[in-house]
Design an enzyme around this catalytic site. Structure first.
Site, PDB file in Angstrom:
ATOM      1  N   HIS A 258       0.886  -1.352  -0.018  1.00  0.00           N
ATOM      2  CA  HIS A 258       0.120   0.166   0.019  1.00  0.00           C
ATOM      3  C   HIS A 258       0.759   1.250   0.119  1.00  0.00           C
ATOM      4  O   HIS A 258       0.325   2.500  -0.059  1.00  0.00           O
ATOM      5  CB  HIS A 258      -1.001  -0.105   1.234  1.00  0.00           C
ATOM      6  CG  HIS A 258      -0.195   0.290   2.539  1.00  0.00           C
ATOM      7  ND1 HIS A 258       0.383  -0.393   3.207  1.00  0.00           N
ATOM      8  CD2 HIS A 258      -0.263   1.601   3.505  1.00  0.00           C
ATOM      9  CE1 HIS A 258       0.910  -0.052   4.179  1.00  0.00           C
ATOM     10  NE2 HIS A 258       0.730   1.298   4.257  1.00  0.00           N
TER      11      HIS A 258
HETATM   12  C1  UD1 Z   1      -2.191   5.419   5.894  1.00  0.00           C
HETATM   13  C2  UD1 Z   1      -0.757   5.855   6.909  1.00  0.00           C
HETATM   14  C3  UD1 Z   1       0.317   4.601   6.689  1.00  0.00           C
HETATM   15  C4  UD1 Z   1      -0.193   3.408   7.102  1.00  0.00           C
HETATM   16  C5  UD1 Z   1      -1.662   3.045   6.344  1.00  0.00           C
HETATM   17  C6  UD1 Z   1      -2.211   1.869   6.984  1.00  0.00           C
HETATM   18  C7  UD1 Z   1      -0.118   8.315   6.730  1.00  0.00           C
HETATM   19  C8  UD1 Z   1       0.521   9.267   6.009  1.00  0.00           C
HETATM   20  N1  UD1 Z   1      -0.227   7.138   6.168  1.00  0.00           N
HETATM   21  O1  UD1 Z   1      -1.921   5.278   4.747  1.00  0.00           O
HETATM   22  O2  UD1 Z   1       1.463   5.313   7.230  1.00  0.00           O
HETATM   23  O3  UD1 Z   1       0.599   2.333   7.004  1.00  0.00           O
HETATM   24  O4  UD1 Z   1      -2.459   4.125   6.766  1.00  0.00           O
HETATM   25  O5  UD1 Z   1      -3.327   1.570   6.410  1.00  0.00           O
HETATM   26  O6  UD1 Z   1      -1.101   8.614   7.672  1.00  0.00           O
HETATM   27  N2  UD1 Z   1      -9.235   4.651   2.517  1.00  0.00           N
HETATM   28  C9  UD1 Z   1     -10.472   4.171   2.675  1.00  0.00           C
HETATM   29  N3  UD1 Z   1     -11.200   3.726   3.667  1.00  0.00           N
HETATM   30  C10 UD1 Z   1     -10.512   3.929   4.811  1.00  0.00           C
HETATM   31  C11 UD1 Z   1      -9.502   4.693   4.846  1.00  0.00           C
HETATM   32  C12 UD1 Z   1      -8.975   5.218   3.621  1.00  0.00           C
HETATM   33  O7  UD1 Z   1     -11.271   3.556   1.556  1.00  0.00           O
HETATM   34  O8  UD1 Z   1     -11.101   3.771   6.068  1.00  0.00           O
HETATM   35  C13 UD1 Z   1      -8.967   5.111   1.063  1.00  0.00           C
HETATM   36  C14 UD1 Z   1      -9.088   6.798   0.912  1.00  0.00           C
HETATM   37  O9  UD1 Z   1      -9.565   6.744  -0.367  1.00  0.00           O
HETATM   38  C15 UD1 Z   1      -7.791   7.121   1.152  1.00  0.00           C
HETATM   39  C16 UD1 Z   1      -6.706   6.156   0.786  1.00  0.00           C
HETATM   40  O10 UD1 Z   1      -7.582   4.859   1.350  1.00  0.00           O
HETATM   41  O11 UD1 Z   1      -7.669   8.188   0.078  1.00  0.00           O
HETATM   42  C17 UD1 Z   1      -5.400   6.232   1.629  1.00  0.00           C
HETATM   43  O12 UD1 Z   1      -5.811   6.538   3.001  1.00  0.00           O
HETATM   44  P1  UD1 Z   1      -4.997   7.285   4.021  1.00  0.00           P
HETATM   45  O13 UD1 Z   1      -5.555   7.312   5.355  1.00  0.00           O
HETATM   46  O14 UD1 Z   1      -5.009   9.008   3.545  1.00  0.00           O
HETATM   47  O15 UD1 Z   1      -3.397   6.736   3.746  1.00  0.00           O
HETATM   48  P2  UD1 Z   1      -3.208   5.425   3.763  1.00  0.00           P
HETATM   49  O16 UD1 Z   1      -2.418   5.248   2.402  1.00  0.00           O
HETATM   50  O17 UD1 Z   1      -4.046   4.572   4.331  1.00  0.00           O
END
Ligand code: UD1
Length: 381
Positions: A213
């Site tokens: 990821h």
């Molecule tokens: C975040 C953390 C990363 C961690 C990861 C684990 C930061 C900078 N990064 O990255 O260190 O390893 O979480 O999962 O904080 N989304 C969903 N549902 C959710 C959450 C997210 O669909 O419940 C999608 C959203 O569209 C979002 C994308 O996943 O744009 C990324 O989510 P985000 O929390 O921004 O960062 P991660 O890549 O998950």
């Protein structure tokens, strides 16, 4: 006597994203059982799906958050700014004596900044880890949080060396072990009792687990295609199970198109117990996660990390982790070695014993107790 002096010192624990939940769970449980500090939980809402959040609260017995900031997804600036903005009134209303943050996600740095700007000291659990790669958003979060935290709780010796080099006073640094391993130790018997392998039609020791990821892997179409070309080859020797992170799902749909996921057994994001069951019985694990490098080290399962660096060097020096970067040849060679059964010597790192949360609680209670409070007032911090 003013009410403030009669109540127990109050602590706000903050969690926001999936890797935070297994770290905050043992802390809350231990702090509440010991009863010396009053603890409240704030969920920032960075992760909000049932699969990425609610399921972890239920399985790990994390109490319902006292406050949910509901920030959701957004760019880094948006997400961080929203947490800052929404955290401040909560801190005003709750008036905690300290805030505890874990890990390195946007919620960690944003909640810390909101607190220190109000003069509320911050405890950072899992401090001092450094990849020395500032293109990783998590590295920036780690650097910032550690600079402004008052207690820096570390998981491995290298973390202390990193912090001292950055000018953090030694008396703020406490080597306590790994709270994520506290959760693993506690939950492993329940995980082993799950029927996860039966449901996925897998045999113990005869499959690999893949997670992917990191933006550096999934946001770069060329690198993602290269990785999947190698995975297709690996898959011929050992079936790979691939629980897909929401971020990766989007990238796969738009970038891989008809090439698809190379015949891998894909699943939605799994809960903690199912995923731990998968890890515990895997022949090998391929990942770009931080936490999984540590979990496989504890479990003694070979881990090949698809990154050029790691902020968790003890998993390489003591554990089962090998960095394979994005080079297909290296990845294939490492997979063959792992499958050939030439298992590396490994040991469980020091203090990864299931008692890290107890150590942290004892230090916070000591420092936030009446004596600690008087000292802090006297020294003006
Ligand atoms: C975040 C953390 C990363 C961690 C990861 C684990 C930061 C900078 N990064 O990255 O260190 O390893 O979480 O999962 O904080 N989304 C969903 N549902 C959710 C959450 C997210 O669909 O419940 C999608 C959203 O569209 C979002 C994308 O996943 O744009 C990324 O989510 P985000 O929390 O921004 O960062 P991660 O890549 O998950």
């Amino acid at each position: 006597m003013p009410a403030e002096h009669t109540r127990r010192p109050r602590l706000i624990a903050v969690a926001g994203a999936r890797p935070n939940f297994m770290k905050i769970a043992p802390l809350l449980r231990v702090l509440r059982n010991r009863g010396h500090l009053e603890t409240r939980l704030v969920h920032t809402g960075q992760h909000y799906d049932a699969a990425m959040s609610d399921q972890f609260f239920a399985e790990l017995g994390i109490p319902e958050p006292d406050v949910n900031l509901g920030v959701g997804s957004g760019s880094h600036a948006q997400q961080t700014a929203e947490i800052l903005r929404r955290m401040e009134p909560v801190l005003v209303e709750q008036a905690p004596d300290a805030v505890v943050v874990v890990g390195d996600v946007n919620s960690t740095v944003a909640a810390s900044l909101a607190a220190v700007k109000m003069g509320i000291p911050v405890a950072h659990v899992e401090a001092g880890l450094r990849s020395f790669d500032r293109s990783m958003p998590e590295e920036i979060n780690r650097l910032f949080t550690d600079q402004i935290a008052s207690w820096l709780f570390t998981t491995e010796p290298q973390a202390e060396a990193n912090l001292l080099r950055e000018g953090i006073p030694g008396e703020r640094i406490h080597f306590v072990g790994n709270v994520m391993i506290d959760t693993l130790v506690e939950q492993l018997p329940r995980a082993r009792a799950r029927d996860t392998l039966e449901r996925l039609d897998l045999q113990p020791g005869a499959y690999g687990v893949l997670t992917l990821h990191r933006p550096s892997n999934v946001d770069d179409p060329e690198r993602l295609r290269r990785i999947f070309a190698v995975l297709a080859e690996i898959q011929r020797g050992v079936p790979l199970v691939f629980p897909v992170h929401p971020r990766t799902q989007k990238a796969l749909e738009s970038l891989l198109g008809e090439q698809g996921t190379a015949g891998l057994l894909t699943t939605p994001p799994l809960g903690y117990l199912d995923f731990l069951r998968l890890l515990a019985d895997a022949r090998l694990v391929l990942t770009d996660s931080g936490g999984i490098q540590e979990e496989t080290t504890f479990l003694g399962v070979p881990c090949l990390t698809l990154r050029d660096n790691t902020e968790r060097p003890v998993t390489v020096t003591h554990g089962t982790n090998t960095l394979v970067g994005g080079d297909p040849a290296m990845l294939l060679a490492a997979v063959r070695e792992a499958l050939a059964g030439t298992a590396r010597e490994h040991r469980v790192p020091e203090l990864w014993d299931g008692r890290a949360a107890e150590r942290i609680a004892a230090i916070l209670e000591r420092d936030l107790g009446d004596t600690g409070r008087a000292q802090r007032n006297g020294s003006g911090t």
